[in-house]
Scaffold this active site. Structure first.
Site, PDB file in Angstrom:
ATOM      1  CE  LYS A   9      -1.888  -0.067   4.472  1.00  0.00           C
ATOM      2  NZ  LYS A   9      -1.188  -2.063   4.481  1.00  0.00           N
ATOM      3  NE  ARG A  84      -3.420  -0.916  10.584  1.00  0.00           N
ATOM      4  CZ  ARG A  84      -1.941  -0.444  10.099  1.00  0.00           C
ATOM      5  NH1 ARG A  84      -2.322   0.915   9.572  1.00  0.00           N
ATOM      6  NH2 ARG A  84      -1.344  -0.569   9.386  1.00  0.00           N
ATOM      7  NE  ARG A 121       7.505  -2.927   5.719  1.00  0.00           N
ATOM      8  CZ  ARG A 121       6.244  -2.792   5.565  1.00  0.00           C
ATOM      9  NH1 ARG A 121       5.611  -2.602   4.593  1.00  0.00           N
ATOM     10  NH2 ARG A 121       5.826  -2.951   6.884  1.00  0.00           N
ATOM     11  NE  ARG A 154       7.392  -0.424   9.979  1.00  0.00           N
ATOM     12  CZ  ARG A 154       5.748  -0.481   9.765  1.00  0.00           C
ATOM     13  NH1 ARG A 154       5.746   0.291   8.003  1.00  0.00           N
ATOM     14  NH2 ARG A 154       4.866  -1.003  10.108  1.00  0.00           N
ATOM     15  NE  ARG A 165       2.499  -4.005  11.427  1.00  0.00           N
ATOM     16  CZ  ARG A 165       4.004  -3.937  10.240  1.00  0.00           C
ATOM     17  NH1 ARG A 165       4.604  -4.985  10.234  1.00  0.00           N
ATOM     18  NH2 ARG A 165       3.759  -2.934   9.713  1.00  0.00           N
TER      19      ARG A 165
HETATM   20  P1  AMP Z   1       1.871   0.830   9.352  1.00  0.00           P
HETATM   21  O1  AMP Z   1       3.180   1.511   8.725  1.00  0.00           O
HETATM   22  O2  AMP Z   1       0.746   1.107   8.356  1.00  0.00           O
HETATM   23  O3  AMP Z   1       2.218  -0.891   9.110  1.00  0.00           O
HETATM   24  O4  AMP Z   1       1.050   0.888  10.682  1.00  0.00           O
HETATM   25  C1  AMP Z   1       2.370   0.316  11.348  1.00  0.00           C
HETATM   26  C2  AMP Z   1       1.553   0.301  13.021  1.00  0.00           C
HETATM   27  O5  AMP Z   1       1.294   1.957  13.050  1.00  0.00           O
HETATM   28  C3  AMP Z   1       0.364   0.127  13.247  1.00  0.00           C
HETATM   29  O6  AMP Z   1       1.035  -1.254  13.512  1.00  0.00           O
HETATM   30  C4  AMP Z   1       0.019   0.114  14.258  1.00  0.00           C
HETATM   31  O7  AMP Z   1       0.161  -0.166  15.435  1.00  0.00           O
HETATM   32  C5  AMP Z   1       0.253   2.252  13.640  1.00  0.00           C
HETATM   33  N1  AMP Z   1      -1.244   2.193  13.147  1.00  0.00           N
HETATM   34  C6  AMP Z   1      -0.746   3.208  12.032  1.00  0.00           C
HETATM   35  N2  AMP Z   1      -2.482   3.716  11.457  1.00  0.00           N
HETATM   36  C7  AMP Z   1      -3.464   2.786  12.303  1.00  0.00           C
HETATM   37  C8  AMP Z   1      -4.540   2.852  12.323  1.00  0.00           C
HETATM   38  N3  AMP Z   1      -5.388   3.697  11.692  1.00  0.00           N
HETATM   39  N4  AMP Z   1      -5.008   2.278  13.650  1.00  0.00           N
HETATM   40  C9  AMP Z   1      -4.690   2.149  13.865  1.00  0.00           C
HETATM   41  N5  AMP Z   1      -3.506   1.886  14.574  1.00  0.00           N
HETATM   42  C10 AMP Z   1      -2.584   2.550  13.185  1.00  0.00           C
END
Ligand code: AMP
Length: 223
Positions: A9, A84, A121, A154, A165
């Site tokens: 994404k 989400r 990654r 990360r 996740r």
């Molecule tokens: P991502 O980079 O999108 O994979 O997000 C990394 C982490 O940030 C996720 O595993 C959540 O802990 C938090 N996070 C990001 N976006 C959201 C969201 N829309 N709702 C809740 N937690 C989020």
């Protein structure tokens, strides 16, 4: 852009946003910036993120509400990592009142492919761009192709955390896809293809919906 962690994404959102001059709004990036800045918010969410759980709807909706109100988002934006949960999707519909309809694209990738990708990654420690190995080849690059910054892993990209996740994705996010599924603006695409193929499918999907709804798409920018 919807899909499990590591579906591509962020990469696709980045390319599309750059090409059409739109801001890419990634809630994960916003939270990581807060963590790096050492702000109170960053400290509060660090443990939650590192466990692979979601931060609260209330917090993230507030962040997105504030971000969408900024002038650069007035004529469109690409959302990555939000919504989400069903609660976030409902709140987003509220924020979209008086705007053009959302175009919702789901990128589908099987769980085992996700685990493989996320483990490989690396993200740029300077600009945040991410790169992961495609197919079975190991990752060949050592530095960011955009800015030359050092590539790092990360904290939440370990196998244990990515499996958590994924569980969270199936439990919290997947039901949200049902929320969008019957909309005429919803499209599903195969995220397991090579990035270039995903990119063309994504553009075709967005243009098909935009054309049907007679939405104005900003002109493509020269590469
Ligand atoms: P991502 O980079 O999108 O994979 O997000 C990394 C982490 O940030 C996720 O595993 C959540 O802990 C938090 N996070 C990001 N976006 C959201 C969201 N829309 N709702 C809740 N937690 C989020």
């Amino acid at each position: 852009m919807l899909g499990p962690p590591g579906a591509g994404k962020g990469t696709q959102a980045e390319v599309f946003a750059r090409e059409f001059g739109l801001p890419k709004i990634s809630t994960g990036d916003i939270l990581r910036e807060e963590m790096q800045s050492g702000s109170e918010l960053g400290r509060a969410v660090k443990a939650v993120m590192n466990r692979g759980e979601l931060v609260s709807d209330q917090l993230i909706i507030g962040i997105v509400r504030e971000r969408l109100a900024r002038p650069d988002a007035a004529s469109g934006f690409v959302l990555d990592g939000f919504p989400r949960t069903v609660g976030q999707a409902e709140a987003l519909d509220g924020l979209m009142e008086a705007r053009d309809p959302l175009i919702v694209v789901e990128m589908q990738v099987a769980d085992e492919e996700i685990v493989r990708r996320v483990k490989s990654r690396r993200v740029c420690s300077v600009c945040g761009a991410s790169v992961s190995a495609f197919g079975s080849k190991p990752l060949a690059v050592k530095r960011c192709q955009h800015c030359g910054g050092a590539l790092v892993t990360r904290a939440d990209d370990t196998e244990t955390v990515v499996r958590e996740r994924l569980k969270v994705y199936w439990r919290e996010t997947r039901p949200m896809i049902e929320y969008y599924r019957d909309r005429p603006t919803f499209r599903r695409l195969n995220g397991a293809q090579a990035p270039e193929a995903v990119r063309s499918e994504l553009e075709a999907a967005i243009f098909a919906v935009a054309g049907r709804l007679q939405l104005v798409v900003p002109p493509r920018r020269p590469a």
